[in-house]
Write an enzyme that holds these catalytic residues in place. Structure first.
Site, PDB file in Angstrom:
ATOM      1  N   GLU A  73      -2.518   7.828   8.378  1.00 39.21           N
ATOM      2  CA  GLU A  73      -3.655   7.645   9.289  1.00 39.21           C
ATOM      3  C   GLU A  73      -3.313   6.746  10.481  1.00 39.21           C
ATOM      4  OE1 GLU A  73      -3.016   6.041   6.623  1.00 39.21           O
ATOM      5  OE2 GLU A  73      -3.762   3.987   6.738  1.00 39.21           O
ATOM      6  N   HIS A 121       1.483   5.466   5.536  1.00 42.66           N
ATOM      7  CA  HIS A 121       0.124   5.482   6.107  1.00 42.66           C
ATOM      8  C   HIS A 121      -0.023   6.629   7.097  1.00 42.66           C
ATOM      9  CE1 HIS A 121      -1.613   1.535   4.811  1.00 42.66           C
ATOM     10  NE2 HIS A 121      -0.344   1.287   4.563  1.00 42.66           N
ATOM     11  N   CYS A 129      -0.577   4.725  -0.052  1.00 43.74           N
ATOM     12  CA  CYS A 129      -0.027   3.388  -0.252  1.00 43.74           C
ATOM     13  C   CYS A 129      -0.740   2.663  -1.403  1.00 43.74           C
ATOM     14  CB  CYS A 129      -0.073   2.634   1.061  1.00 43.74           C
ATOM     15  SG  CYS A 129       1.129   1.340   1.129  1.00 43.74           S
TER      16      CYS A 129
HETATM   17  N1  GLN Z   1       1.758  -3.700  -1.227  1.00 44.54           N
HETATM   18  C1  GLN Z   1       0.406  -3.241  -1.332  1.00 44.54           C
HETATM   19  C2  GLN Z   1      -0.054  -3.216  -2.781  1.00 44.54           C
HETATM   20  O1  GLN Z   1       0.721  -3.428  -3.658  1.00 44.54           O
HETATM   21  C3  GLN Z   1       0.231  -1.888  -0.709  1.00 44.54           C
HETATM   22  C4  GLN Z   1       0.465  -1.975   0.756  1.00 44.54           C
HETATM   23  C5  GLN Z   1      -0.278  -0.967   1.570  1.00 44.54           C
HETATM   24  O2  GLN Z   1      -1.233  -0.341   1.111  1.00 44.54           O
HETATM   25  N2  GLN Z   1       0.102  -0.873   2.808  1.00 44.54           N
HETATM   26  O3  GLN Z   1      -1.206  -2.992  -3.020  1.00 44.54           O
END
Ligand code: GLN
Length: 196
Positions: free
Chosen positions: A172, A170, A79
């Protein structure tokens, strides 16, 4: 046993530690640059990429992280971590670490779908993997050496380029450790190669 670090400046750190341990590797939270020397692979967790970037600069992690990559050691961005790894960011002039040959767009599943779960088909890794997406980015463009591992709604949500692994979701946050286990295997293979 391989030792895998989780960059511990911000974000979902402990959940990754649990998942690494469940996958049969040793896990450590990395808060100091020197700790990079003692690990075989690194996970950059989800969280908020702009905040994490600020902390990377503040604690002078930028060059050491690039040096870590230059040694060929595996890195896995989930992410926000994927956003940090990417060579290109849509609507931004400069990337953060700029390591993995993908273009990534932030918050790209729309406001109405801030977070959701979706069953993903990740061939050879997990054919029924529940991905947890939280304000997730996606990969809009993948370089020629990038292997696309999974798509959702026609968008690339997991990919690998050699030593780099990235995903939008995610892995995890559920008890299904198969995707983390795939990274652990990458680290084991990389370490075995370096010992030869
Ligand atoms: N929207 C977040 C970003 O731009 C990422 C979101 C996440 O890691 N769950 O950093």
């Amino acid at each position: 046993m391989v030792k895998i670090g989780v960059l511990g400046l911000q974000g979902a750190v402990r959940e990754h530690i649990r998942s690494i341990e469940a996958s049969g590797a040793e896990a450590v939270i990395v808060k100091k640059v020197e700790q990079l020397e003692e690990i075989d692979g690194l996970i950059i967790p989800g969280g908020e990429s702009t905040t994490m970037r600020r902390l990377i600069d503040k604690y002078q992690f930028m060059e050491p992280l690039r040096a870590f990559a230059a040694e060929g050691k595996p890195m896995f961005g989930t992410c926000a971590g994927l956003i940090l790894l990417a060579k290109k960011l849509v609507d931004y002039k400069e990337p953060h670490l700029g390591l993995m040959d993908v273009a990534v767009e932030r918050n790209s599943f729309g406001r109405q779908r801030e977070s959701f779960e979706a069953e993903l088909m990740i061939p050879g890794i997990a054919e029924d993997f529940v991905g947890v997406f939280i304000r997730a980015p996606h990969i809009v463009e993948a370089g020629e050496n990038v292997e696309v591992l999974a798509k959702h709604d026609g968008r690339i949500v997991a990919a690998r380029e050699g030593q780099f692994l990235g995903c939008s979701f995610h892995p995890e946050l559920t008890d299904d450790h198969r995707f983390t286990a795939y990274f652990v295997k990458m680290v084991e293979e990389s370490k075995a190669k370096n010992l030869v």
